[in-house]
Every structure is written in C-alpha cells, then in structure tokens.
Design an enzyme around this catalytic site. Structure first.
Site, short mmCIF file in Angstrom:
data_model
loop_
_atom_site.label_atom_id
_atom_site.label_comp_id
_atom_site.label_asym_id
_atom_site.label_seq_id
_atom_site.Cartn_x
_atom_site.Cartn_y
_atom_site.Cartn_z
CB CYS A 35 6.38 -2.16 16.10
SG CYS A 35 8.08 -1.66 15.70
CD GLU A 43 -1.14 -0.69 3.62
OE1 GLU A 43 -1.34 -1.92 3.69
OE2 GLU A 43 -1.67 0.12 4.39
CB CYS A 86 7.44 -5.11 8.81
SG CYS A 86 8.74 -4.23 9.71
CB CYS A 106 3.22 -1.85 13.48
SG CYS A 106 3.38 -1.42 11.75
CB CYS A 151 3.16 7.74 2.55
SG CYS A 151 3.63 6.57 3.83
CB CYS A 194 1.89 1.23 9.32
SG CYS A 194 3.38 1.44 8.53
N1 SAH Z 1 9.54 0.85 9.93
C1 SAH Z 1 9.62 2.27 9.89
C2 SAH Z 1 8.64 2.96 8.96
C3 SAH Z 1 7.23 2.46 8.86
S1 SAH Z 1 6.01 2.90 10.01
C4 SAH Z 1 9.52 2.85 11.27
O1 SAH Z 1 9.34 2.09 12.21
O2 SAH Z 1 9.67 4.06 11.44
C5 SAH Z 1 5.71 4.60 9.92
C6 SAH Z 1 5.27 5.11 11.29
O3 SAH Z 1 3.96 4.68 11.65
C7 SAH Z 1 6.20 4.65 12.40
O4 SAH Z 1 6.49 5.71 13.25
C8 SAH Z 1 5.35 3.61 13.10
O5 SAH Z 1 5.80 3.40 14.40
C9 SAH Z 1 3.97 4.25 12.98
N2 SAH Z 1 2.85 3.36 13.23
C10 SAH Z 1 2.71 2.05 12.98
N3 SAH Z 1 1.50 1.60 13.38
C11 SAH Z 1 0.86 2.68 13.88
C12 SAH Z 1 -0.42 2.87 14.46
N4 SAH Z 1 -1.27 1.86 14.62
N5 SAH Z 1 -0.74 4.13 14.84
C13 SAH Z 1 0.11 5.16 14.69
N6 SAH Z 1 1.33 5.04 14.16
C14 SAH Z 1 1.71 3.80 13.78
#
Ligand code: SAH
Length: 347
Positions: A112, A88, A108, A115, A101, A334
């Site tokens: 996290c 996406e 991944c 995520c 974006c 994400c």
């Molecule tokens: N892997 C990279 C980039 C992808 S995520 C990173 O970790 O930075 C882009 C951003 O979205 C990151 O800051 C991630 O922590 C955040 N993110 C992921 N899931 C989210 C959610 N449910 N709500 C808000 N931010 C989220």
C-alpha cells in the site's frame, strides 16, 4: 520447531504426557504462559518439570521499548521476538476498558502506497503464540494485581495483513476467544483487511463472527489500485460483494476505513461518490486523516477537512466518524515505529 507459546491445552497435554506428567499440569502451564510468565515464575509447577520445560523453545514476546503518548491514553510497544525480530503493538485506554492493537506479520507484502509496514516487504508471519504473547506482555505491564485482566477488545490493525497469515490468525482467534484463554467475545474483536476477497469468504464460515474492517480509502478502482495495489486483483465491486455476504452471514455491521489524503480523496464530490458506493450496505465509515509517512509523498487532510468530509457524508445519510488519530506523537501509524528502529539501528 514447536514453541510452548504456540501450543493449546490438548497439545500441552500430549507434551506433558510424554514427560510422564499428569494432564492437569497442562492447564496450569497454559494459564501461566497466557499471563506472560517465564517458566521460572511458574510457582505451582515442580522444579524438575520447570527445568525440563526450560529446555524447550518458548517463543516469547518481550517488551523492548515503551512509548507513552502525551496526548492520548495510548502506549505503544516495540516487542522483541526470540529470533531478534521486532514488531509493534498499541494499548489504548477507552472508557470501557483497554483495546489492544496487534501486529499480524513482520513487515507486509501488500505494498500500500502510504503504509510504512510494507516498505521492506514481508519478513515473516507471526505465529499464534506471538499474537497471544503481545497481549500477555502488555497486560503484564499494565495490570495492578496478579489475576486482573485488563483487556476487553482486540483489533488486528497493526503491521501486516491478517488474511495473508490466515491459518495462524484463525488459530489465534480460536484461542483468544476460548474460555480457557482470555475468553474475549468475537464481537469485541475487529479484523482489518485490504480486501483479500477469497479469504473473506473463508472467514465467514469459521463461526468466529469478528467485526470486519475494510481498508477502502478510495471510491473508484483507478485511485484505489494506485493506493492499495491488491485492488488490481480484487477490485472494489468484488470487495463490496464479499462484505455484503459477510454481513449477511454473521449479522455484524462492517467498518469501512477511509484515510483522508490531502487533495486526493477528500473533496465534496469524493464524499458524494463514497456515500453512493456504500448505499444499502450495513456499515459505518471510520475517517482517519492520513498519518504523514516521510518516506512517501502523501499528506494527511487537516482535522477541519475531516470534520467537513464527515458532514458531507451525513448529508447523504451515511454514518461516519472521524477517529482521533491515536498516538501520532508516538509514531502511531502502522509500521512506523519498527521502521524508525530499523533506520536508527541500521536494520
Ligand atoms: N493490512 C490490514 C491491517 C493493517 S493497517 C489492512 O490493510 O487493513 C491498519 C489500517 O491503517 C489500515 O486501514 C491501513 O490502510 C491504515 N494505514 C496504514 N498506513 C497509514 C497511514 N500512514 N495513515 C493512516 N492510516 C494508515
């Protein structure tokens, strides 16, 4: 396998030379590919050459579904890749132009806690041509005239961890910043990472001074290790040392991303600790109320709480902005869109 979309101009020149074609064709083909054209649409390429090119793997990216946000100027795309995988990307319209974006991996492996991208682990890395292809497909979908470029900024903040796909991301950055490609300045590109420290040190040596964004989300190692497991390997002090070195080397201000999670990291004491942690570092904090992910048991803070949190930081003379949560109604967070597609289609 070599895909046409992954080739830069010298590689296309070599390919075409082997086909007994003049080298100027390389630029023509490259330019069409960057605009998301199919081989059959390359009107200044002779028919017989087009037939030859059609026999080669292209590595294209196609728009599978498009979701327009009702609240914001954002379009979210579910892209289909040639091997049947989905990724996406989101196109956002701001006053100064379009920002895209991009996803950098399918799935991944960073794990996290909040995520959606990481729920089923890493499927595969995206190739440079597949990043350029996401841009080409979205531009083609939005431009008014054939030669218009719509994109001014790029953020690598979609699914995946860009620094876990390092070589492909560097190849992509070289091509997208080149005058032969889109010619987007590194200053208009942001790369977001969960903090792969050795790769941050490598990146600062590449002469590609993109804006570094760090997904911090917590001000102490105990909480961060729960939310962002890679913190166990590279704890906060190591990450912040790398950030300081990056800022020193590139002269760029860094961005700290902090997702506000109800009752977990959004209190006044959290704001004070965060301000203290970042004191003296040339950075700006982006506060984002967490997008609820139904699969996980974490709830985003209210907008009101986010504004309060920003004011507590301001009182500590720490610069922060509450980001508008782009496209929550189009599964803006994400990996949510791809996950939904997989769930609905038994993937
Ligand atoms: N892997 C990279 C980039 C992808 S995520 C990173 O970790 O930075 C882009 C951003 O979205 C990151 O800051 C991630 O922590 C955040 N993110 C992921 N899931 C989210 C959610 N449910 N709500 C808000 N931010 C989220």
């Amino acid at each position: 396998m070599s895909y046409l979309m992954d080739m830069d101009i010298p590689e296309l020149e070599r390919l075409l030379k082997n086909m007994d074609e003049p080298s100027f064709r390389a630029k023509q083909v490259y330019s069409w590919l960057q605009r998301g054209a199919t081989i059959d649409e390359m009107s200044d390429i002779p028919k017989n050459l087009r037939a030859e090119l059609n026999k080669l793997p292209l590595g294209s990216v196609k728009i599978f579904k498009e979701f327009k946000s009702s609240k914001t100027d954002a379009v979210k795309y579910l892209f289909l890749l040639e091997d049947g995988e989905f990724v996406e990307g989101v196109l956002m319209r701001y006053r100064h132009g379009y920002t895209m974006c991009l996803s950098t991996q399918i799935g991944c492996r960073m794990g996290c806690a909040f995520c959606a991208s990481t729920l089923n682990g890493l499927v595969r890395n995206l190739r440079p041509g597949e990043l350029l292809g996401q841009i080409a497909a979205a531009e083609r979908n939005n431009r008014v005239s054939e030669n218009q470029r719509v994109l001014s900024n790029i953020v690598l903040m979609g699914s995946g961890e860009p620094l876990d796909n390092y070589e492909n991301i560097i190849a992509f950055l070289k091509r997208v910043t080149s005058p032969d490609g889109l010619g987007i300045s590194p200053r208009n590109i942001s790369l977001s990472t969960c903090g792969l420290v050795p790769k941050i040190y490598r990146l600062m040596e590449e002469s590609l001074p993109v804006t570094l964004c760090i997904s911090l989300h917590a001000h102490n190692d105990a909480l961060r290790s729960q939310l962002v497991p890679v913190n166990r390997q590279y704890p906060i002090p190591m990450v912040l040392n790398a950030v300081k070195a990056y800022i020193k080397k590139t002269g760029r201000r860094a961005i700290i991303e902090y997702a506000l999670i109800d009752k977990l990291n959004d209190g006044p004491a959290d704001a004070a600790s965060l301000a203290k942690l970042l004191k003296g570092i040339n950075c700006h904090i982006n506060l984002i109320p967490l997008n609820n992910v139904p699969e996980r048991n974490l709830k985003g803070s209210s907008r009101k709480r986010a504004m309060e949190f920003a004011s507590w930081l301001a009182a500590e003379k720490t610069s922060a902005t509450v980001r508008r949560s782009l496209g929550t109604d189009i599964e803006g967070a994400c990996g949510q869109l791809r996950q939904r597609h997989l769930d609905e289609n038994g993937g």
